[in-house]
Design an enzyme around this catalytic site. Structure first.
Site, PDB file in Angstrom:
ATOM      1  CD  GLU A 154      -6.340 -20.181  -3.962  1.00  0.00           C
ATOM      2  OE1 GLU A 154      -6.824 -21.019  -4.734  1.00  0.00           O
ATOM      3  OE2 GLU A 154      -5.168 -20.223  -3.576  1.00  0.00           O
ATOM      4  CE  LYS A 178      -6.414 -23.176  -1.795  1.00  0.00           C
ATOM      5  NZ  LYS A 178      -6.250 -24.482  -2.393  1.00  0.00           N
TER       6      LYS A 178
HETATM    7  P1  13P Z   1      -0.391 -23.902  -1.597  1.00  0.00           P
HETATM    8  O1  13P Z   1      -0.955 -24.558  -0.371  1.00  0.00           O
HETATM    9  O2  13P Z   1       0.889 -24.510  -2.055  1.00  0.00           O
HETATM   10  O3  13P Z   1      -0.367 -22.418  -1.491  1.00  0.00           O
HETATM   11  O4  13P Z   1      -1.413 -24.242  -2.765  1.00  0.00           O
HETATM   12  C1  13P Z   1      -2.757 -24.146  -2.537  1.00  0.00           C
HETATM   13  C2  13P Z   1      -3.431 -23.721  -3.771  1.00  0.00           C
HETATM   14  O5  13P Z   1      -4.332 -24.372  -4.237  1.00  0.00           O
HETATM   15  C3  13P Z   1      -3.012 -22.461  -4.399  1.00  0.00           C
HETATM   16  O6  13P Z   1      -3.937 -22.089  -5.358  1.00  0.00           O
END
Ligand code: 13P
Length: 303
Positions: A172, A214
């Site tokens: 991510e 992600k």
């Molecule tokens: P949000 O969808 O609120 O951005 O959170 C997703 C997430 O896992 C952030 O690390």
């Protein structure tokens, strides 16, 4: 390595891995105290929503939840598995300031002892994991090359360590929406970020077929005044991914990053309506954009 299908057509991931501090802010917003009992109650309410398994294929948990039971004594891990939902775990230990970079920059901690922790989480029932690195766009130089490289390398070391312990890593690299930059600027920066991340993953021998990405969507800064359509956001996001994400990656699971539930849903829907070159599935791994309404319902019940 076994390949499991966490990403699944028509389903997405529920990100419910807020740290104790962050969930405290959400609970405070509905006038609820941040106690273990309230965190258990709120998350138990989410996991016992009728039909959850029809829409959700994985749930990312915070460590406390992975080891916690529902109020009726059923382990949360069992509750999820019984609905066909893979339990996941946030394994990073948070962001720290990045000395030598721009003042807004951070690096992500949690590599020490990670392989052992990941093995313990696997034993407890987790099958995938998440590590969130954060970058920000500013008019005066962020992201710097140094912060970009450090965050990409951290993601790659994490992914490699967790694959060694049998967990599927979600990679991510979030680009925050803060700022007034245009969608073109986001696209340019995000191409550089994702290319750097995949170079680091290759350098570390990460098994791409057993990983997920992600990303944030390719959106303009939240303070950008230039109007932009959902079609343009979908087009730019897919273009950015097609230019940078290897076809071996099976799935893209977006974060919502402060978009409203409606915006996040419309943009994703728009991406899935159009044909694309990239072979990966495209779905959600939202936190806020899946929980805002649930929190409001909770507030009404409490009130
Ligand atoms: P949000 O969808 O609120 O951005 O959170 C997703 C997430 O896992 C952030 O690390």
């Amino acid at each position: 390595m076994k390949i499991i299908r966490i990403h699944n057509t028509g389903k997405g991931i529920l990100a419910v891995d807020e740290s104790t501090k962050t969930i405290g802010k959400r609970l405070k917003g509905i006038g609820c105290e941040n106690t273990e009992e309230n965190r258990q109650g709120y998350r138990g309410m989410l996991f016992s929503s009728p039909g959850l398994g029809k829409y959700i294929s994985g749930a990312i948990l915070y460590e406390e939840t992975l080891y916690q039971n529902h109020a009726d004594g059923t382990p949360f891990v069992k509750m999820l598995k019984d609905q066909g939902i893979f339990p996941g775990i946030k394994v990073d230990t948070g962001l720290q300031p990045f000395p030598g970079g721009h003042e807004v920059e951070t690096w992500c901690t949690g590599l020490d002892g990670l392989q052992e922790r990941a093995a313990a989480y696997y034993k407890q029932g987790a099958r995938f994991c998440k590590w969130r690195a954060v970058l920000q766009i500013t008019a005066d130089g962020a992201p710097t090359d140094a912060a970009l490289k450090e965050n990409a390398w951290g993601l790659a070391r994490y992914a490699r360590a967790c694959q060694e312990s049998g967990l599927v890593p979600i990679v991510e690299p979030e680009i925050l929406m803060d700022g007034d930059h245009s969608i073109e600027t986001t696209a340019r920066v995000q191409e550089k970020v994702l290319s750097t991340v995949y170079k680091a993953l290759a350098d570390n021998g990460v098994f791409l077929e057993g990983s997920l990405l992600k990303p944030s969507m390719t959106v303009p800064g939240a303070e950008c005044t230039e109007p932009v359509t959902k079609e343009k956001i979908a087009e730019y996001t897919i273009r950015t991914l097609e230019r940078t994400v290897p076809p071996a990656v099976p799935g893209i699971t977006f974060l919502s990053g402060g978009l409203s539930e409606e915006e996040a849903s419309l943009y994703l829907n728009c991406m899935n309506e159009k044909p694309r070159k990239g072979p990966w599935s495209v779905t959600f791994s939202y936190g806020r954009a899946l929980q805002q309404s649930a929190l409001k319902v909770c507030a009404n019940i409490e009130g």
